[in-house]
Write a protein that holds these residues in place. Structure first.
Motif, PDB file in Angstrom:
ATOM      1  N   VAL A 254    -139.652-107.727 -41.390  1.00  0.00           N
ATOM      2  CA  VAL A 254    -140.038-108.997 -40.675  1.00  0.00           C
ATOM      3  C   VAL A 254    -139.726-108.623 -39.065  1.00  0.00           C
ATOM      4  CG1 VAL A 254    -139.246-111.417 -40.036  1.00  0.00           C
ATOM      5  CG2 VAL A 254    -139.482-110.506 -42.436  1.00  0.00           C
ATOM      6  N   ARG A 255    -138.645-107.833 -39.154  1.00  0.00           N
ATOM      7  CA  ARG A 255    -138.462-107.716 -37.450  1.00  0.00           C
ATOM      8  C   ARG A 255    -139.371-106.750 -36.683  1.00  0.00           C
ATOM      9  NH1 ARG A 255    -132.025-106.309 -38.408  1.00  0.00           N
ATOM     10  NH2 ARG A 255    -131.177-108.388 -38.157  1.00  0.00           N
ATOM     11  N   GLU A 256    -140.050-105.968 -37.746  1.00  0.00           N
ATOM     12  CA  GLU A 256    -141.117-105.029 -37.006  1.00  0.00           C
ATOM     13  C   GLU A 256    -142.530-105.664 -37.455  1.00  0.00           C
ATOM     14  OE1 GLU A 256    -140.645-102.313 -35.493  1.00  0.00           O
ATOM     15  OE2 GLU A 256    -138.367-102.537 -35.725  1.00  0.00           O
ATOM     16  N   SER A 257    -142.617-107.006 -37.783  1.00  0.00           N
ATOM     17  CA  SER A 257    -144.064-107.366 -38.104  1.00  0.00           C
ATOM     18  C   SER A 257    -144.733-106.446 -39.430  1.00  0.00           C
ATOM     19  CB  SER A 257    -144.900-107.783 -37.145  1.00  0.00           C
ATOM     20  OG  SER A 257    -144.072-108.667 -36.102  1.00  0.00           O
ATOM     21  N   GLY A 258    -144.102-105.890 -40.399  1.00  0.00           N
ATOM     22  CA  GLY A 258    -144.512-105.257 -41.157  1.00  0.00           C
ATOM     23  C   GLY A 258    -145.401-105.732 -42.161  1.00  0.00           C
ATOM     24  N   PRO A 259    -145.700-105.145 -43.307  1.00  0.00           N
ATOM     25  CA  PRO A 259    -146.655-105.583 -44.152  1.00  0.00           C
ATOM     26  C   PRO A 259    -146.189-106.704 -45.144  1.00  0.00           C
ATOM     27  CG  PRO A 259    -145.711-103.521 -44.891  1.00  0.00           C
ATOM     28  CD  PRO A 259    -145.455-103.665 -43.693  1.00  0.00           C
ATOM     29  N   LEU A 260    -144.947-106.882 -45.416  1.00  0.00           N
ATOM     30  CA  LEU A 260    -144.245-108.037 -46.051  1.00  0.00           C
ATOM     31  C   LEU A 260    -144.654-109.295 -45.189  1.00  0.00           C
ATOM     32  CD1 LEU A 260    -142.930-109.587 -48.374  1.00  0.00           C
ATOM     33  CD2 LEU A 260    -140.632-109.012 -47.024  1.00  0.00           C
ATOM     34  N   SER A 261    -144.183-109.194 -43.873  1.00  0.00           N
ATOM     35  CA  SER A 261    -144.362-110.484 -43.267  1.00  0.00           C
ATOM     36  C   SER A 261    -145.717-110.637 -43.047  1.00  0.00           C
ATOM     37  CB  SER A 261    -143.824-109.676 -41.663  1.00  0.00           C
ATOM     38  OG  SER A 261    -144.059-111.061 -40.726  1.00  0.00           O
ATOM     39  N   LEU A 262    -146.636-109.808 -42.900  1.00  0.00           N
ATOM     40  CA  LEU A 262    -148.014-110.218 -42.637  1.00  0.00           C
ATOM     41  C   LEU A 262    -148.530-110.826 -43.865  1.00  0.00           C
ATOM     42  CD1 LEU A 262    -149.302-106.993 -40.818  1.00  0.00           C
ATOM     43  CD2 LEU A 262    -148.965-109.276 -39.862  1.00  0.00           C
ATOM     44  N   GLN A 263    -148.040-110.203 -45.096  1.00  0.00           N
ATOM     45  CA  GLN A 263    -148.447-110.819 -46.529  1.00  0.00           C
ATOM     46  C   GLN A 263    -148.051-112.319 -46.474  1.00  0.00           C
ATOM     47  OE1 GLN A 263    -150.684-109.141 -48.481  1.00  0.00           O
ATOM     48  NE2 GLN A 263    -150.964-111.299 -49.205  1.00  0.00           N
ATOM     49  N   LEU A 264    -146.752-112.543 -46.290  1.00  0.00           N
ATOM     50  CA  LEU A 264    -146.444-113.671 -46.443  1.00  0.00           C
ATOM     51  C   LEU A 264    -147.110-114.980 -45.446  1.00  0.00           C
ATOM     52  CD1 LEU A 264    -142.428-113.098 -46.175  1.00  0.00           C
ATOM     53  CD2 LEU A 264    -143.827-114.018 -48.058  1.00  0.00           C
ATOM     54  N   LYS A 265    -147.507-114.327 -44.359  1.00  0.00           N
ATOM     55  CA  LYS A 265    -148.254-115.317 -43.473  1.00  0.00           C
ATOM     56  C   LYS A 265    -149.688-115.680 -44.037  1.00  0.00           C
ATOM     57  CE  LYS A 265    -145.703-113.614 -39.201  1.00  0.00           C
ATOM     58  NZ  LYS A 265    -145.900-112.894 -38.043  1.00  0.00           N
ATOM     59  N   ALA A 266    -150.166-114.534 -44.315  1.00  0.00           N
ATOM     60  CA  ALA A 266    -151.393-114.738 -44.971  1.00  0.00           C
ATOM     61  C   ALA A 266    -151.674-115.583 -46.297  1.00  0.00           C
ATOM     62  CB  ALA A 266    -152.209-113.285 -45.227  1.00  0.00           C
ATOM     63  N   ASP A 267    -150.369-115.457 -47.071  1.00  0.00           N
ATOM     64  CA  ASP A 267    -150.380-116.456 -48.283  1.00  0.00           C
ATOM     65  C   ASP A 267    -150.189-117.589 -47.949  1.00  0.00           C
ATOM     66  OD1 ASP A 267    -150.965-114.041 -50.019  1.00  0.00           O
ATOM     67  OD2 ASP A 267    -148.933-113.685 -50.367  1.00  0.00           O
ATOM     68  N   GLY A 268    -149.392-117.833 -46.968  1.00  0.00           N
ATOM     69  CA  GLY A 268    -149.055-119.124 -46.538  1.00  0.00           C
ATOM     70  C   GLY A 268    -150.360-119.835 -45.907  1.00  0.00           C
ATOM     71  N   ALA A 269    -150.771-119.077 -45.199  1.00  0.00           N
ATOM     72  CA  ALA A 269    -152.160-119.827 -44.500  1.00  0.00           C
ATOM     73  C   ALA A 269    -153.183-120.237 -45.447  1.00  0.00           C
ATOM     74  CB  ALA A 269    -152.611-118.715 -43.217  1.00  0.00           C
ATOM     75  N   ASN A 270    -153.341-119.343 -46.481  1.00  0.00           N
ATOM     76  CA  ASN A 270    -154.229-119.488 -47.585  1.00  0.00           C
ATOM     77  C   ASN A 270    -153.741-120.748 -48.408  1.00  0.00           C
ATOM     78  OD1 ASN A 270    -155.732-117.411 -46.938  1.00  0.00           O
ATOM     79  ND2 ASN A 270    -154.849-115.891 -48.217  1.00  0.00           N
ATOM     80  N   ALA A 271    -152.604-120.826 -48.590  1.00  0.00           N
ATOM     81  CA  ALA A 271    -152.026-122.054 -49.216  1.00  0.00           C
ATOM     82  C   ALA A 271    -152.273-123.339 -48.589  1.00  0.00           C
ATOM     83  CB  ALA A 271    -150.500-121.971 -49.724  1.00  0.00           C
ATOM     84  N   ILE A 272    -152.056-123.288 -47.317  1.00  0.00           N
ATOM     85  CA  ILE A 272    -152.206-124.561 -46.540  1.00  0.00           C
ATOM     86  C   ILE A 272    -153.710-124.767 -46.365  1.00  0.00           C
ATOM     87  CG2 ILE A 272    -152.276-125.510 -44.051  1.00  0.00           C
ATOM     88  CD1 ILE A 272    -149.424-125.117 -45.919  1.00  0.00           C
ATOM     89  N   ALA A 273    -154.502-123.689 -46.385  1.00  0.00           N
ATOM     90  CA  ALA A 273    -155.951-123.983 -46.312  1.00  0.00           C
ATOM     91  C   ALA A 273    -156.386-124.804 -47.644  1.00  0.00           C
ATOM     92  CB  ALA A 273    -156.626-122.754 -45.882  1.00  0.00           C
ATOM     93  N   ALA A 274    -155.913-124.310 -48.495  1.00  0.00           N
ATOM     94  CA  ALA A 274    -156.627-124.811 -50.000  1.00  0.00           C
ATOM     95  C   ALA A 274    -156.116-126.461 -50.276  1.00  0.00           C
ATOM     96  CB  ALA A 274    -156.067-123.814 -50.880  1.00  0.00           C
ATOM     97  N   LEU A 275    -155.087-126.537 -49.509  1.00  0.00           N
ATOM     98  CA  LEU A 275    -154.366-128.129 -50.078  1.00  0.00           C
ATOM     99  C   LEU A 275    -155.510-129.146 -49.808  1.00  0.00           C
ATOM    100  CD1 LEU A 275    -150.888-127.912 -48.157  1.00  0.00           C
ATOM    101  CD2 LEU A 275    -151.567-127.665 -50.641  1.00  0.00           C
ATOM    102  N   SER A 276    -155.615-130.269 -50.514  1.00  0.00           N
ATOM    103  CA  SER A 276    -156.448-131.289 -50.601  1.00  0.00           C
ATOM    104  C   SER A 276    -155.801-132.534 -49.755  1.00  0.00           C
ATOM    105  CB  SER A 276    -156.715-131.627 -51.721  1.00  0.00           C
ATOM    106  OG  SER A 276    -155.821-131.906 -52.649  1.00  0.00           O
ATOM    107  N   LEU A 277    -154.476-132.254 -49.122  1.00  0.00           N
ATOM    108  CA  LEU A 277    -153.651-133.511 -48.763  1.00  0.00           C
ATOM    109  C   LEU A 277    -154.621-133.842 -47.488  1.00  0.00           C
ATOM    110  CD1 LEU A 277    -150.317-131.905 -49.084  1.00  0.00           C
ATOM    111  CD2 LEU A 277    -151.495-133.391 -50.394  1.00  0.00           C
TER     112      LEU A 277
END
Length: 277
Positions: A254-277
């Motif tokens: 996370v401190r280096e904005s590595g692949p895990l950090s990027l994946q968490l953000k991508a998955d989070g953005a996808n989850a929000i985009a898919a919400l029907s709220l």
């Protein structure tokens, strides 16, 4: 419909805290809450029940949610709520007791819909799932500045009613509770660390990170990384063994904005985009 228990009827704070959602989440845009009649009967302290009464309470809660999201707590008034929900102010107070109970209950049900929407996406009994849900929630909260201003103000206010503090604390403490329970069962959470105290501290930390954004101390683009880094740092200090080594690896990423950090953000953005709220 079962009667309200004697202890619960005397203690709305206990009712609200018991039923608070897990995770510092955000309100449904639609206002269509999955509030069951049983929940509404218990939490709102109803002593009699009918379909019109349940619908009237739901309408009041929906308008409270919308007003908090639109105007924050500072712009909230029961007079305006009365006008928007089409009921007398006396009806509001008869239904929910007082303004503080109403706000606490509305906050609780704000969170419920979002948590249910994410339930199938993130397994919070795992570290990756808990971090994923925290990331998605943080991204969603960044879209709702007025709402988060109200919640954070309530959480840190020394004069906030006990029932409101209980709800905000229960929400913030929920992200890592299941996963930490698993670590305790594996003897990786030292016996001297109180699990309830640890999750409360994590909740305070989460709200503090959001507050830094609200007051302009950090840019919006930094908030997710700050959130992940702050929580991981606290967990590193609490856990032992192989899980601590794993947490340290995640923290370095996370401190280096590595692949895990990027994946968490991508998955989070996808989850929000898919919400029907």
């Amino acid at each position: 419909m079962p009667p309200v228990g004697h202890d619960d009827a005397l203690c709305p704070a206990r009712r609200l805290a018991r039923m608070a959602g897990a995770g510092m989440t955000s309100p449904p845009a639609s206002g269509h809450s999955r509030i069951s009649n049983r929940e509404l009967y218990a939490v709102a302290g109803m002593t009699s029940a009918s379909a019109p009464m349940f619908e009237r309470r739901r309408r009041i809660l929906r308008e409270t949610q919308h007003m908090l999201a639109e105007q924050g707590l500072g712009g909230f008034s029961t007079m305006e709520l009365s006008r928007r929900s089409g009921v007398a102010q006396r009806t509001i107070f008869n239904a929910f007791g007082n303004r503080d109970n109403l706000v606490a209950l509305a906050i609780r049900f704000y969170f419920e819909e979002f948590n249910l929407a994410l339930a199938d996406r993130f397994d919070v009994s795992t570290l990756d799932g808990a971090l994923g849900k925290l990331t998605a929630t943080t991204l969603r909260n960044l879209q709702l500045r007025n709402y988060m201003t109200a919640i954070v103000s309530l959480h840190f206010s020394p004069s906030a009613p006990a029932q409101v503090r209980a709800v905000t604390l229960a929400i913030g403490a929920g992200f890592f509770r299941d996963w930490l329970d698993n670590q305790r069962n594996r003897s990786l959470l030292p016996a001297e660390i109180d699990l309830g105290r640890l999750t409360r501290h994590i909740a305070h930390l989460e709200y503090a990170v959001i507050n830094d954004w609200l007051v302009g101390a950090v840019e919006e683009a930094q908030v997710v990384d700050n959130m992940l880094q702050a929580v991981l740092e606290m967990l590193v200090g609490a856990l032992d063994g192989d899980v601590r080594a794993r947490l340290e690896q995640y923290l370095a990423d996370v401190r280096e904005s590595g692949p895990l950090s990027l994946q968490l953000k991508a998955d989070g953005a996808n989850a929000i985009a898919a919400l029907s709220l």
